[in-house]
Design an enzyme around this catalytic site. Structure first.
Site, mmCIF file in Angstrom:
data_model
loop_
_atom_site.group_PDB
_atom_site.id
_atom_site.type_symbol
_atom_site.label_atom_id
_atom_site.label_comp_id
_atom_site.label_asym_id
_atom_site.label_seq_id
_atom_site.Cartn_x
_atom_site.Cartn_y
_atom_site.Cartn_z
ATOM 1 N N LYS A 68 -21.851 35.609 82.027
ATOM 2 C CA LYS A 68 -23.246 35.558 81.564
ATOM 3 C C LYS A 68 -23.848 34.149 81.611
ATOM 4 O O LYS A 68 -25.052 34.011 81.807
ATOM 5 C CB LYS A 68 -23.368 36.128 80.140
ATOM 6 C CG LYS A 68 -23.243 37.644 80.110
ATOM 7 C CD LYS A 68 -23.433 38.196 78.710
ATOM 8 C CE LYS A 68 -23.269 39.700 78.698
ATOM 9 N NZ LYS A 68 -23.408 40.293 77.374
ATOM 10 N N ASP A 104 -29.973 41.675 76.062
ATOM 11 C CA ASP A 104 -29.132 41.879 74.864
ATOM 12 C C ASP A 104 -29.946 41.581 73.607
ATOM 13 O O ASP A 104 -29.803 42.257 72.577
ATOM 14 C CB ASP A 104 -27.912 40.940 74.873
ATOM 15 C CG ASP A 104 -26.828 41.403 75.828
ATOM 16 O OD1 ASP A 104 -26.768 42.611 76.145
ATOM 17 O OD2 ASP A 104 -26.034 40.551 76.268
HETATM 18 P P1 NAP Z 1 -17.903 36.303 74.584
HETATM 19 O O1 NAP Z 1 -19.011 35.512 75.166
HETATM 20 O O2 NAP Z 1 -16.566 36.288 75.232
HETATM 21 O O3 NAP Z 1 -17.747 35.834 73.028
HETATM 22 C C1 NAP Z 1 -16.760 36.402 72.218
HETATM 23 C C2 NAP Z 1 -16.895 35.887 70.790
HETATM 24 O O4 NAP Z 1 -15.940 36.573 69.996
HETATM 25 C C3 NAP Z 1 -16.612 34.406 70.635
HETATM 26 O O5 NAP Z 1 -17.424 33.906 69.608
HETATM 27 C C4 NAP Z 1 -15.140 34.385 70.225
HETATM 28 O O6 NAP Z 1 -14.799 33.291 69.409
HETATM 29 C C5 NAP Z 1 -15.054 35.627 69.382
HETATM 30 N N1 NAP Z 1 -13.711 36.174 69.380
HETATM 31 C C6 NAP Z 1 -13.039 36.683 70.443
HETATM 32 N N2 NAP Z 1 -11.812 37.088 70.056
HETATM 33 C C7 NAP Z 1 -11.710 36.805 68.726
HETATM 34 C C8 NAP Z 1 -10.680 36.971 67.756
HETATM 35 N N3 NAP Z 1 -9.504 37.539 68.084
HETATM 36 N N4 NAP Z 1 -10.929 36.596 66.497
HETATM 37 C C9 NAP Z 1 -12.117 36.035 66.152
HETATM 38 N N5 NAP Z 1 -13.130 35.837 67.025
HETATM 39 C C10 NAP Z 1 -12.917 36.223 68.301
HETATM 40 O O7 NAP Z 1 -18.298 37.845 74.471
HETATM 41 P P2 NAP Z 1 -19.771 38.477 74.275
HETATM 42 O O8 NAP Z 1 -20.410 38.691 75.593
HETATM 43 O O9 NAP Z 1 -20.481 37.704 73.249
HETATM 44 O O10 NAP Z 1 -19.386 39.941 73.725
HETATM 45 C C11 NAP Z 1 -18.814 40.127 72.455
HETATM 46 C C12 NAP Z 1 -18.635 41.618 72.194
HETATM 47 O O11 NAP Z 1 -19.917 42.241 72.157
HETATM 48 C C13 NAP Z 1 -17.849 42.368 73.275
HETATM 49 O O12 NAP Z 1 -17.037 43.318 72.627
HETATM 50 C C14 NAP Z 1 -18.922 43.066 74.086
HETATM 51 O O13 NAP Z 1 -18.447 44.256 74.693
HETATM 52 C C15 NAP Z 1 -19.943 43.387 72.992
HETATM 53 N N6 NAP Z 1 -21.311 43.529 73.511
HETATM 54 C C16 NAP Z 1 -21.995 44.668 73.187
HETATM 55 C C17 NAP Z 1 -23.281 44.826 73.639
HETATM 56 C C18 NAP Z 1 -24.048 46.084 73.316
HETATM 57 O O14 NAP Z 1 -25.046 46.335 73.994
HETATM 58 N N7 NAP Z 1 -23.663 46.868 72.329
HETATM 59 C C19 NAP Z 1 -23.907 43.822 74.391
HETATM 60 C C20 NAP Z 1 -23.183 42.644 74.670
HETATM 61 C C21 NAP Z 1 -21.879 42.509 74.218
HETATM 62 P P3 NAP Z 1 -14.354 31.872 70.037
HETATM 63 O O15 NAP Z 1 -15.639 31.126 70.271
HETATM 64 O O16 NAP Z 1 -13.524 31.288 68.978
HETATM 65 O O17 NAP Z 1 -13.614 32.179 71.310
#
Ligand code: NAP
Length: 272
Positions: A68, A104
């Site tokens: 992204k 988003d």
């Molecule tokens: P991303 O950019 O990879 O960010 C992930 C975030 O989660 C980071 O802040 C990371 O913390 C944290 N994290 C990951 N593993 C963790 C753990 N074990 N314990 C604590 N914190 C953890 O991902 P993203 O694009 O933001 O997406 C996040 C989630 O949202 C995904 O599951 C995705 O499928 C979902 N999502 C849903 C929608 C929807 O339309 N419903 C839209 C977008 C995303 P660190 O900074 O410490 O690594």
């Protein structure tokens, strides 16, 4: 019917096979009688992928983990919202010019606002990745007070600086005050469904609690919040609304939201 005029759209990411984008968007194209197909592309080389998008004339993309932010230098243009957030989840191919958008943010806001009045509220967002940034940005724009909780402090502080908001350690969440609590991490997503990013003490009676994960429908985070007297919102409405925005950007038409929702729900319920 796929033929010589069929236009191609798709989602790029890695991994991407879990994506329900193809189910949602192909249902929308069918419903609207649009001769287009939406595919999932699991890619490793973003630069080559974008070359391919240009040369094959792929009309539009959804962009997911981990591209992204990485995709930004490869685009010709971005709208102000995506630029402010620093993350793109949608690309429109406008006659060879690739323009980035972020749906988003609008998806999350619509999902929240259909359940609660957010005016003057204080929201705690867990996560500072692409989704956390988009949600923080749009809620800040909407006038909410924001608090960011995240595992890695550096990443959170960067987001807090750009939003002008507070940071809290994940372990200190039980002492935090907020009207809205949002999980924007993948913690609790299938197949790791028995974990939650926070302890049960983080949930206070009357809070609005949203998880942006939509598989499973009810994460452990939401199940515990419900037992603590919170109003819960799962990740499906955000997913459908961000997809509806994408459909509008690609086709200029209103998205068939009910059909998209039904298609995704049916696929999730089938467990496949
Ligand atoms: P991303 O950019 O990879 O960010 C992930 C975030 O989660 C980071 O802040 C990371 O913390 C944290 N994290 C990951 N593993 C963790 C753990 N074990 N314990 C604590 N914190 C953890 O991902 P993203 O694009 O933001 O997406 C996040 C989630 O949202 C995904 O599951 C995705 O499928 C979902 N999502 C849903 C929608 C929807 O339309 N419903 C839209 C977008 C995303 P660190 O900074 O410490 O690594």
């Amino acid at each position: 019917m796929i033929d010589q005029y069929t236009e191609v759209y798709g989602v790029i990411g890695n991994p991407v096979r879990h994506s329900l984008g193809p189910v949602m968007h192909n249902a929308a194209f069918r419903e609207k009688g649009i001769n287009a197909v939406y595919l999932a592309f699991e890619i490793t080389d973003l630069k080559d992928c974008i070359k391919g998008v240009r040369s094959l004339g792929i009309k539009g993309l959804s962009v997911t983990i981990p591209f992204k932010s990485d995709i930004i230098p490869f685009l010709d243009d971005m709208d102000d919202l995506a630029e402010g957030i620093g993350a793109v989840n949608t690309v429109v191919n406008e006659k060879g010019r690739l323009k980035g958008h972020n749906t988003d943010a609008a998806g999350a806001l619509r999902a929240l606002e259909e359940k609660t009045d957010v005016s003057g509220k204080r929201a705690i967002i867990i996560g500072a990745g692409g989704a956390g940034r988009a949600i923080g940005f749009v809620l800040k724009q909407r006038g909410l007070e924001i608090v960011i909780a995240n595992r890695s402090v550096d990443r959170a502080m960067q987001l807090c600086r750009s939003l002008g908001c507070e940071f809290i350690q994940l372990d200190n969440l039980p002492d935090a005050h907020g009207d809205i609590l949002i999980n924007a991490t993948p913690v609790g997503m299938s197949p790791d469904m028995d974990i939650s990013p926070v302890s049960e003490k983080a949930f206070k009676e009357g809070m609005v609690v949203m998880d942006i994960i939509y598989n499973p429908f009810k994460t452990r985070f939401l199940a515990v919040a419900e037992t603590r007297g919170c109003m819960v919102i799962n990740g499906l409405p955000m997913f459908i609304y961000q997809g509806a925005e994408q459909f509008g950007l690609w086709t200029g038409l209103d998205a068939p939201i009910a059909v998209m929702n039904e298609a995704v729900k049916k696929r999730l319920a089938s467990g496949s």
